[in-house]
Design a protein around this motif. Sequence first.
Motif, short mmCIF file in Angstrom:
data_model
loop_
_atom_site.label_atom_id
_atom_site.label_comp_id
_atom_site.label_asym_id
_atom_site.label_seq_id
_atom_site.Cartn_x
_atom_site.Cartn_y
_atom_site.Cartn_z
N UNK A 1 -4.55 6.56 -2.56
CA UNK A 1 -3.94 5.04 -2.18
C UNK A 1 -3.79 4.24 -3.26
N UNK A 2 -2.61 3.69 -3.43
CA UNK A 2 -2.41 2.61 -4.40
C UNK A 2 -2.12 1.52 -3.90
N UNK B 1 0.76 -1.28 0.06
CA UNK B 1 0.00 0.00 -0.08
C UNK B 1 1.06 1.33 0.03
N UNK B 2 0.75 2.13 -1.02
CA UNK B 2 1.44 3.21 -0.98
C UNK B 2 0.23 4.51 -0.87
N UNK B 3 0.64 5.64 -0.06
CA UNK B 3 -0.09 6.71 -0.15
C UNK B 3 0.59 8.07 -0.58
N UNK C 1 -0.75 -1.93 -12.73
CA UNK C 1 -1.39 -2.98 -12.33
C UNK C 1 -1.64 -2.84 -11.03
N UNK C 2 -2.33 -1.64 -10.46
CA UNK C 2 -2.69 -1.38 -9.26
C UNK C 2 -3.94 -1.03 -9.13
N UNK C 3 -4.68 -0.75 -7.75
CA UNK C 3 -5.92 -0.09 -7.62
C UNK C 3 -5.59 1.38 -7.21
N UNK C 4 -6.28 2.19 -7.79
CA UNK C 4 -5.95 3.52 -7.18
C UNK C 4 -7.23 4.07 -6.55
N UNK C 5 -7.38 4.81 -5.43
CA UNK C 5 -8.56 5.06 -4.76
C UNK C 5 -8.18 6.58 -4.04
N UNK C 6 -9.20 7.38 -3.81
CA UNK C 6 -8.95 8.56 -3.14
C UNK C 6 -9.81 8.56 -1.73
#
Length: 142
Positions: free
Chosen positions: A101-102, A4-6, A86-91
């Motif tokens: 958030x990745x 998880x990256x922020x 290839x990642x999920x990206x959400x605010x």
Amino acid sequence: MRELRCLVFTEQEVVKAILDRRRRVNEPLPTGTVDKVTYEDGDNVETKLAITHDDGTRETLTLPETEVAAALVAHCMNRRIPLPVASDKMLYIINGALTLMITMNFNKSPRLVVTHAATVEGAGGSSGPELRPAPRRRRIGG
């Protein structure tokens, strides 16, 4: 395993990213000055820009999460901040700041690394190179 990256953005970065994206895709730009940026957290994160026009009138521009997320991803790419495809990206809103958030999933099979020696040895008489995993390297030092 997951990672998880922020990335936390300032209000100025959010406004710049939105304006740059709208300019790039030829969408109408707000005229005037952006006074304030607020976020509404519900099912989706909505970004609201409070704009004061040159004649003194005020307007609020509400932007959907998808537009703002696309603007922030483009903002990162323009600044050469690496983002995995290839990642999920959400605010999310964390401590009042807009955060991208990745999430990356590492449950993929490992890649096979082919050494140069394996291709040279396997070239004589066989139909193709013999594939072997590369030898493990030892870590030296602390």
